[in-house]
Design a protein around this motif. Structure first.
Motif, PDB file in Angstrom:
ATOM      1  N   LEU A 122       4.180   5.667  -5.875  1.00  0.00           N
ATOM      2  CA  LEU A 122       3.903   6.059  -7.018  1.00  0.00           C
ATOM      3  C   LEU A 122       3.395   7.283  -7.828  1.00  0.00           C
ATOM      4  N   ASP A 123       2.811   7.932  -6.657  1.00  0.00           N
ATOM      5  CA  ASP A 123       2.287   9.367  -7.128  1.00  0.00           C
ATOM      6  C   ASP A 123       3.108  10.342  -6.269  1.00  0.00           C
ATOM      7  N   ASP A 124       4.286   9.958  -6.075  1.00  0.00           N
ATOM      8  CA  ASP A 124       5.289  11.086  -5.332  1.00  0.00           C
ATOM      9  C   ASP A 124       5.734  12.192  -6.328  1.00  0.00           C
ATOM     10  N   PRO A 125       5.820  13.379  -5.896  1.00  0.00           N
ATOM     11  CA  PRO A 125       6.225  14.289  -6.822  1.00  0.00           C
ATOM     12  C   PRO A 125       7.652  14.220  -7.424  1.00  0.00           C
ATOM     13  N   ARG A 154       9.449   7.758  -7.160  1.00  0.00           N
ATOM     14  CA  ARG A 154       8.485   6.897  -7.977  1.00  0.00           C
ATOM     15  C   ARG A 154       9.148   5.733  -8.693  1.00  0.00           C
ATOM     16  N   ALA A 155      10.368   6.182  -9.430  1.00  0.00           N
ATOM     17  CA  ALA A 155      11.002   4.842  -9.826  1.00  0.00           C
ATOM     18  C   ALA A 155      11.568   3.959  -8.828  1.00  0.00           C
ATOM     19  N   ALA A 156      11.812   4.139  -7.655  1.00  0.00           N
ATOM     20  CA  ALA A 156      12.345   3.247  -6.758  1.00  0.00           C
ATOM     21  C   ALA A 156      11.005   2.679  -6.250  1.00  0.00           C
ATOM     22  N   PRO A 160       0.786  -1.029   0.163  1.00  0.00           N
ATOM     23  CA  PRO A 160       0.006   0.239   0.180  1.00  0.00           C
ATOM     24  C   PRO A 160       0.834   1.140   0.008  1.00  0.00           C
ATOM     25  N   ALA A 161       1.839   1.311   0.791  1.00  0.00           N
ATOM     26  CA  ALA A 161       2.683   2.479   0.975  1.00  0.00           C
ATOM     27  C   ALA A 161       3.386   2.723  -0.535  1.00  0.00           C
TER      28      ALA A 161
END
Length: 355
Positions: free
Chosen positions: A84-87, A92-94, A78-79
């Motif tokens: 995946l929506d991190d700015p 996001r890639a990690a 979930p986290a």
């Protein structure tokens, strides 16, 4: 750019792997000694909180994602999906890399969405994440997610299926050839064109037996376009099958037209004249589909056959053949009470002729 042919090993990247890039940019730093070991519940909670806290430094979130990539389990999903929506695109890639390493059906929708990320590294990691899901037995989840995705992501999912080859990617590719969006169907056809001919032909032959009529119809069309001669007997059966959808029948008819140079015309003409009822029906249908010269007169003569079902089949074949001279004869048949059981077939033939 994804390669189009089946792969037995992962394709070389055009860009450095995320971990290499992180080292080159100085964003990566040593993970704690316990990072390669299973995480305790307390450690998992701390990493989840760090990953979701976007008010702090990006490096903290990145470090949390990298640790979860090495040691995370299902509890981390979930986290990681939220991340995946991190700015910041390194996070996001990690997160994409971590979800691929963890392997969980819940990641499918989010990873497919990230196939359209504006950053190359994120798209690369999302692509590998989707590959890992399929390879780890979550292909069904990826297929379901692809149906919900936008056309661009569906086309990329099809390309991923093609890179996985016959053993693992065929369902995604089959889904693609029958997609309602033309751009996705084109992507599937292009991906299939990159397969060696024996593999692509095996794939298409297998899809002619798919339980999904849309996939069967798409496979029939491609068999014609790609000139798969071994498909001719199956296409002939599908053409006269009473259980096939009209879409499959039409696709089979068009495919046989494309493959007309592969047909044994003397044999078909012999069966049309002197075969049993089933053989005559099939031969007449095939010859009408390919607009064979001379078939018109035989079809008109068959309208007077004692077998009412064969009369109906010949009438429908005349509609497919498209010569308007047959309309009057079929109209006369439609008015005779002995043809009541094939009335709908006669009406369908007249509609085809009126077009």
């Amino acid at each position: 750019m994804l390669p189009s042919g089946p792969m037995h090993a992962r394709a070389p990247r055009q860009r450095p792997h995320l971990s290499t890039w992180l080292l080159l940019t100085g964003l990566a730093f040593s993970a704690p000694a316990h990072a390669a070991q299973p995480l305790s519940a307390e450690e998992q909670d701390q990493l989840d909180s760090a990953l979701r806290d976007r008010s702090g430094p990006m490096k903290v979130r990145l470090q949390a994602a990298l640790i979860l990539s090495r040691s995370g389990g299902p509890e981390a999903v979930p986290a990681l999906v939220d991340a995946l929506d991190d700015p910041d695109f390194p996070v996001r890639a990690a997160a994409c890399m971590a979800l691929g390493n963890v392997g969980d059906a819940r990641a499918a929708d989010a990873l497919l969405h990230r196939l359209n990320d504006p950053q190359d590294f994120v798209r690369d990691e999302a692509t590998e994440g989707v590959q890992h899901l399929v390879q780890r037995g979550y292909g069904r989840a990826v297929e379901d997610a692809a149906r919900r995705a936008d056309p661009e992501a569906r086309a990329k999912a099809v390309a991923i299926g093609a890179t996985l080859g016959e053993s693992q990617g065929t369902k995604l590719l089959a889904q693609g050839i029958a997609d309602p969006d033309l751009s996705v169907r084109n992507a599937a056809a292009q991906a299939l064109a990159g397969w060696p001919p024996p593999e692509s032909q095996r794939f298409l032959m297998a899809q002619l037996a798919s339980p999904d009529p849309k996939v069967r119809a798409a496979a029939a069309r491609l068999c014609g376009e790609k000139h798969v001669s071994q498909a001719v007997p199956v296409l002939m059966q599908m053409l006269v099958s009473t259980s096939e959808s009209s879409e499959v029948v039409d696709a089979s008819r068009n495919a046989l037209l494309d493959l007309s140079d592969q047909l044994d015309l003397p044999h078909l003409q012999e069966k049309a004249h002197h075969g049993g009822r089933v053989e005559r029906e099939q031969a007449l249908a095939v010859l009408a589909s390919i607009r064979n010269e001379g078939i018109y007169d035989l079809l008109v003569a068959t309208l007077d056959d004692p077998d009412v079902e064969l009369r109906g089949a010949a009438a429908l074949d005349l509609g497919v053949f498209g010569d308007p001279r047959a309309a009057q004869k079929i109209s006369v048949l439609a008015g005779r009470p002995e043809n009541e059981s094939i009335q709908r077939t006669l009406e369908a033939s007249l509609k085809l002729l009126q077009r």
